[in-house]
Structure formats: structure tokens, C-alpha cells
Design an enzyme around this catalytic site. Sequence first.
Site, PDB file in Angstrom:
ATOM      1  N   CYS A 190      -4.168   4.935  -2.585  1.00  0.00           N
ATOM      2  CA  CYS A 190      -4.698   4.102  -3.655  1.00  0.00           C
ATOM      3  C   CYS A 190      -4.880   4.968  -4.896  1.00  0.00           C
ATOM      4  CB  CYS A 190      -6.035   3.481  -3.232  1.00  0.00           C
ATOM      5  SG  CYS A 190      -6.829   2.557  -4.554  1.00  0.00           S
ATOM      6  N   ASP A 209       0.843  -1.206   0.000  1.00  0.00           N
ATOM      7  CA  ASP A 209       0.000   0.000   0.000  1.00  0.00           C
ATOM      8  C   ASP A 209       0.875   1.252   0.000  1.00  0.00           C
ATOM      9  OD1 ASP A 209      -2.309   1.498   0.057  1.00  0.00           O
ATOM     10  OD2 ASP A 209      -3.110   0.617   1.884  1.00  0.00           O
ATOM     11  N   HIS A 256      -7.881  -0.954   8.970  1.00  0.00           N
ATOM     12  CA  HIS A 256      -6.919  -0.440   7.991  1.00  0.00           C
ATOM     13  C   HIS A 256      -7.225   1.049   7.788  1.00  0.00           C
ATOM     14  CE1 HIS A 256      -4.590  -1.060   4.088  1.00  0.00           C
ATOM     15  NE2 HIS A 256      -5.235   0.052   3.800  1.00  0.00           N
ATOM     16  N   HIS A 296      -6.238   4.920   6.790  1.00  0.00           N
ATOM     17  CA  HIS A 296      -5.348   5.903   6.161  1.00  0.00           C
ATOM     18  C   HIS A 296      -5.456   7.174   7.000  1.00  0.00           C
ATOM     19  CE1 HIS A 296      -4.103   3.914   2.307  1.00  0.00           C
ATOM     20  NE2 HIS A 296      -5.003   3.056   2.756  1.00  0.00           N
TER      21      HIS A 296
HETATM   22  P1  HMG Z   1      -8.828  -6.126 -16.499  1.00  0.00           P
HETATM   23  O1  HMG Z   1      -8.183  -5.302 -17.537  1.00  0.00           O
HETATM   24  O2  HMG Z   1     -10.317  -6.058 -16.369  1.00  0.00           O
HETATM   25  O3  HMG Z   1      -8.343  -7.644 -16.628  1.00  0.00           O
HETATM   26  O4  HMG Z   1      -8.176  -5.752 -15.115  1.00  0.00           O
HETATM   27  P2  HMG Z   1      -8.846  -8.824 -17.541  1.00  0.00           P
HETATM   28  O5  HMG Z   1      -9.184  -9.949 -16.655  1.00  0.00           O
HETATM   29  O6  HMG Z   1      -9.879  -8.344 -18.517  1.00  0.00           O
HETATM   30  O7  HMG Z   1      -7.516  -9.189 -18.351  1.00  0.00           O
HETATM   31  C1  HMG Z   1      -6.918  -8.287 -19.288  1.00  0.00           C
HETATM   32  C2  HMG Z   1      -5.455  -8.631 -19.479  1.00  0.00           C
HETATM   33  O8  HMG Z   1      -4.772  -8.450 -18.244  1.00  0.00           O
HETATM   34  C3  HMG Z   1      -5.191 -10.087 -19.880  1.00  0.00           C
HETATM   35  O9  HMG Z   1      -4.044 -10.063 -20.730  1.00  0.00           O
HETATM   36  C4  HMG Z   1      -4.810 -10.754 -18.591  1.00  0.00           C
HETATM   37  O10 HMG Z   1      -3.962 -11.862 -18.738  1.00  0.00           O
HETATM   38  C5  HMG Z   1      -4.082  -9.644 -17.868  1.00  0.00           C
HETATM   39  P3  HMG Z   1      -4.171 -10.210 -22.312  1.00  0.00           P
HETATM   40  O11 HMG Z   1      -4.888 -11.512 -22.514  1.00  0.00           O
HETATM   41  O12 HMG Z   1      -4.979  -9.016 -22.749  1.00  0.00           O
HETATM   42  O13 HMG Z   1      -2.745 -10.174 -22.753  1.00  0.00           O
HETATM   43  N1  HMG Z   1      -4.181  -9.800 -16.413  1.00  0.00           N
HETATM   44  C6  HMG Z   1      -3.136  -9.853 -15.553  1.00  0.00           C
HETATM   45  N2  HMG Z   1      -1.816  -9.761 -15.723  1.00  0.00           N
HETATM   46  C7  HMG Z   1      -1.037  -9.875 -14.613  1.00  0.00           C
HETATM   47  N3  HMG Z   1      -1.530 -10.083 -13.375  1.00  0.00           N
HETATM   48  C8  HMG Z   1      -2.844 -10.163 -13.167  1.00  0.00           C
HETATM   49  C9  HMG Z   1      -3.696 -10.053 -14.296  1.00  0.00           C
HETATM   50  N4  HMG Z   1      -5.040 -10.100 -14.419  1.00  0.00           N
HETATM   51  C10 HMG Z   1      -5.315  -9.949 -15.715  1.00  0.00           C
HETATM   52  N5  HMG Z   1      -3.320 -10.370 -11.944  1.00  0.00           N
HETATM   53  C11 HMG Z   1      -7.546  -6.261 -12.848  1.00  0.00           C
HETATM   54  C12 HMG Z   1      -8.628  -6.336 -13.911  1.00  0.00           C
HETATM   55  C13 HMG Z   1      -8.139  -6.682 -11.532  1.00  0.00           C
HETATM   56  C14 HMG Z   1      -6.406  -7.192 -13.256  1.00  0.00           C
HETATM   57  C15 HMG Z   1      -7.020  -4.790 -12.804  1.00  0.00           C
HETATM   58  O14 HMG Z   1      -8.099  -3.937 -12.639  1.00  0.00           O
HETATM   59  C16 HMG Z   1      -6.042  -4.564 -11.685  1.00  0.00           C
HETATM   60  O15 HMG Z   1      -4.927  -5.089 -11.701  1.00  0.00           O
HETATM   61  N6  HMG Z   1      -6.411  -3.756 -10.654  1.00  0.00           N
HETATM   62  C17 HMG Z   1      -5.568  -3.564  -9.493  1.00  0.00           C
HETATM   63  C18 HMG Z   1      -5.928  -2.311  -8.778  1.00  0.00           C
HETATM   64  C19 HMG Z   1      -5.139  -2.177  -7.515  1.00  0.00           C
HETATM   65  O16 HMG Z   1      -4.186  -2.890  -7.256  1.00  0.00           O
HETATM   66  N7  HMG Z   1      -5.554  -1.198  -6.694  1.00  0.00           N
HETATM   67  C20 HMG Z   1      -4.921  -0.904  -5.445  1.00  0.00           C
HETATM   68  C21 HMG Z   1      -5.138  -1.957  -4.402  1.00  0.00           C
HETATM   69  S1  HMG Z   1      -6.646  -1.797  -3.493  1.00  0.00           S
HETATM   70  C22 HMG Z   1      -6.277  -0.723  -2.197  1.00  0.00           C
HETATM   71  O17 HMG Z   1      -5.270  -0.075  -2.214  1.00  0.00           O
HETATM   72  C23 HMG Z   1      -7.186  -0.662  -0.998  1.00  0.00           C
HETATM   73  C24 HMG Z   1      -6.628  -1.385   0.228  1.00  0.00           C
HETATM   74  O18 HMG Z   1      -5.393  -0.825   0.641  1.00  0.00           O
HETATM   75  C25 HMG Z   1      -7.621  -1.281   1.410  1.00  0.00           C
HETATM   76  C26 HMG Z   1      -8.062   0.159   1.719  1.00  0.00           C
HETATM   77  O19 HMG Z   1      -7.231   1.077   1.811  1.00  0.00           O
HETATM   78  O20 HMG Z   1      -9.277   0.298   1.941  1.00  0.00           O
HETATM   79  C27 HMG Z   1      -6.417  -2.880  -0.058  1.00  0.00           C
HETATM   80 MG    MG Z   2      -5.141   0.968   1.776  1.00  0.00          MG
END
Ligand code: HMG
Ligand code: MG
Length: 298
Positions: free
Chosen positions: A239, A15, A206, A208
Site C-alpha cells: 500500500c 493490491d 488479508h 501481507h
Molecule cells: P480527495 O482528494 O479527498 O477527494 O480524495 P474529493 O472527494 O475531495 O474529490 C477531489 C476530486 O477527486 C474531485 O474532482 C473528485 O471528482 C475526484 P474535481 O472536482 O476536483 O475535479 N474524485 C475521484 N475521481 C475518480 N474516482 C474517484 C474519485 N473520488 C473523487 N473515486 C479519495 C479521496 C478517497 C478519492 C482518495 O484519497 C483516494 O483515491 N484514495 C485511494 C487510496 C488507495 O487506493 N489506497 C490503497 C488501497 S487500501 C489498501 O491497500 C489496504 C487493503 O489492501 C487492506 C490491507 O492491506 O489492510 C485494502
Molecule cells: Mg492489502
Amino acid sequence: NFPQRVNIKEVGPRDGLQNEAEMVPTDAKIEWINLLSETGASYIEISSFVHPKWIPQLKDATAVAKQIKRNPDITYAALVPNEKGLERALAVDLDEVCLFLSASETHNKNNINKSIEETYPILERVSGEAKRADKQLRGYVSTVFGCPYEGRIEIDKVISICDRLFNMGVDEISIGDTIGVADPAQVDEVLTKLLNYFPKEKLAMHFHDTRGTALANVLVSLTHGITNFDSAVGGLGGCPYAKGASGNLATDDLLYMLHRMGIETGMDIDKVIDSALYIENYVNHLSSHQMKIINSER
Ligand code: HMG
Ligand code: MG
């Protein structure tokens, strides 16, 4: 009446870094995590197996996971959004898989490109496979106290999401104040409701610290008997898909307060500050409060 001991979950390398525009070199992340492993931490979230285009800063998750020195007493965890992410996490034999979704429909869509309903079956498959691989499982619910797009979030929505996650077999759920809007009265109200349904041992908080309320929110959580808290050394964090989200509660601030209150954590505050000073060389903007601590203690 406060708990005698609490578990701190260090989320800095995940994070803390995910919102950083400038790439922190992989070797620096590895060195930092190795320093964190020496602080007495029992849990470190090392990265995310998300799409590298969505979170470029964490695209080196595999290299980081492979090269850190692992202490068998520490749980090394990472975020996993889907099966592709799980495949990558299993390939490096991570200890714990963290599922995540948002209590806000709009934030969920912006963050993981799915509606909440579309997210459930994906998480069900990931949790089933992770359990079969004998991994610990954590669930995150974001925007519980407020959403940058939708504002207020209904507590019933949070309860139903937690219910789904526990049914998937998660060991613990982290209740997220993603953008740091919560105040102590709201935390009191939310926890009073959640604890009617779920055991306090299975919840983590959690916070912030966008508006400086995180420690006050911890204090209220302690009075409810909560013993799991997420934080990031130096107050790094945010985020990218939640505008306005800034630093996590600083581990160093949390330790200072808990230790003064006589609550044990097993962590060494001096080593935590050393690790904050190390990563400061690469990010350059620790919370001002953190800088105050460093300046007054060193
Ligand atoms: P998408 O574009 O909808 O994915 O993203 P998809 O399933 O349609 O796939 C598209 C392409 O991405 C495909 O490749 C997949 O293989 C690839 P292609 O066939 O086109 O070549 N792909 C991946 N590659 C590597 N690793 C993967 C993966 N998945 C698909 N895991 C997805 C959907 C969820 C992947 C995207 O939206 C994403 O990665 N989001 C992450 C966002 C994120 O990390 N946000 C921050 C964390 S949350 C947070 O901070 C809150 C928290 O701290 C708690 C709080 O504070 O409250 C936890
Ligand atoms: Mg967070």
C-alpha cells in the site's frame, strides 16, 4: 482440525499492482486477469475505482473492467472509496464492490483523506446504492494488527468498525494486516475476540508477508475455522500510503501449503505459477520465495 475447503480471493491485479511505480500496460493487465480467470479462482480483484492521482497505476480501471473476458462463475471485484468510485464501478457492471477504511485514524487520513467518522456516511451511501444495484459488498479493515504511524491498534476499535460495516450490509469483512506485522499469537488473540462478535464465515484474512509470517498466520486462522483468505500471485503487493507495506501473501505459497494439507481450493497451482511468470515480465521483482518455487519446479 482444519476446514476441508477454503476460498482464496485473488487480489493481485489490485493490491499486487497498486504500489508499482512503473505503469503496467493495460493490455498486459487484461491478459493477466484472463490467465487468472483460468486458474480456478472464484474471486478476482481487478482494480480500484479510486482517484487516479492517488493510485496512478490503477487509473485504467474502466478499460480493464470493460475488456477482460468474464467467466460467470467468477466474482470480479474492485475497491470503491466513494460515490464517484461507485458510479465508475456501476458503469462497467462490476460484480462486487469493496469498501475500505482503516482502524488507524492516521492511516485512514493518509490513505483516503478523511477521518474515520467522516468516512462512515460516505460508505453508508455507497453501500446503500450498491445494494440497490444488486451488487455484492465486501468491507476491508486495514492496519488491524499494527499501523505504520500509530503502532498498536485497539481491538475494540476494530470491533466497532466491523459492526458499522456489517450494519451497512457488507457480505464479508477482510481483516487486514496491511504492513505484515502480525504474528501467530496475535492472530490467535485477535480472532478469539472477533469471533465472539462475528461469524467465522463472514470474515476473511488479508495478510501481507513483509516478515515471512503470513503462512503461519493463515495456519492459526484455519484452527479458528476461517475459510476465506486474500492473496496475490507471486507475492506482489503493498500500500503506497503505508510505508513498509510489502508483498501480499503469495497465492502460490498458500496453495502449496493448503493442498499439501489436503485442503481444497479449486485452484490449479501450475496455472497460478504460469500467471505469476506472465506478470513477472512487467514488474520484475516477485518475492524471493516465489522465485525459489519457480526455479525448483521448472
Ligand atoms: P480527495 O482528494 O479527498 O477527494 O480524495 P474529493 O472527494 O475531495 O474529490 C477531489 C476530486 O477527486 C474531485 O474532482 C473528485 O471528482 C475526484 P474535481 O472536482 O476536483 O475535479 N474524485 C475521484 N475521481 C475518480 N474516482 C474517484 C474519485 N473520488 C473523487 N473515486 C479519495 C479521496 C478517497 C478519492 C482518495 O484519497 C483516494 O483515491 N484514495 C485511494 C487510496 C488507495 O487506493 N489506497 C490503497 C488501497 S487500501 C489498501 O491497500 C489496504 C487493503 O489492501 C487492506 C490491507 O492491506 O489492510 C485494502
Ligand atoms: Mg492489502
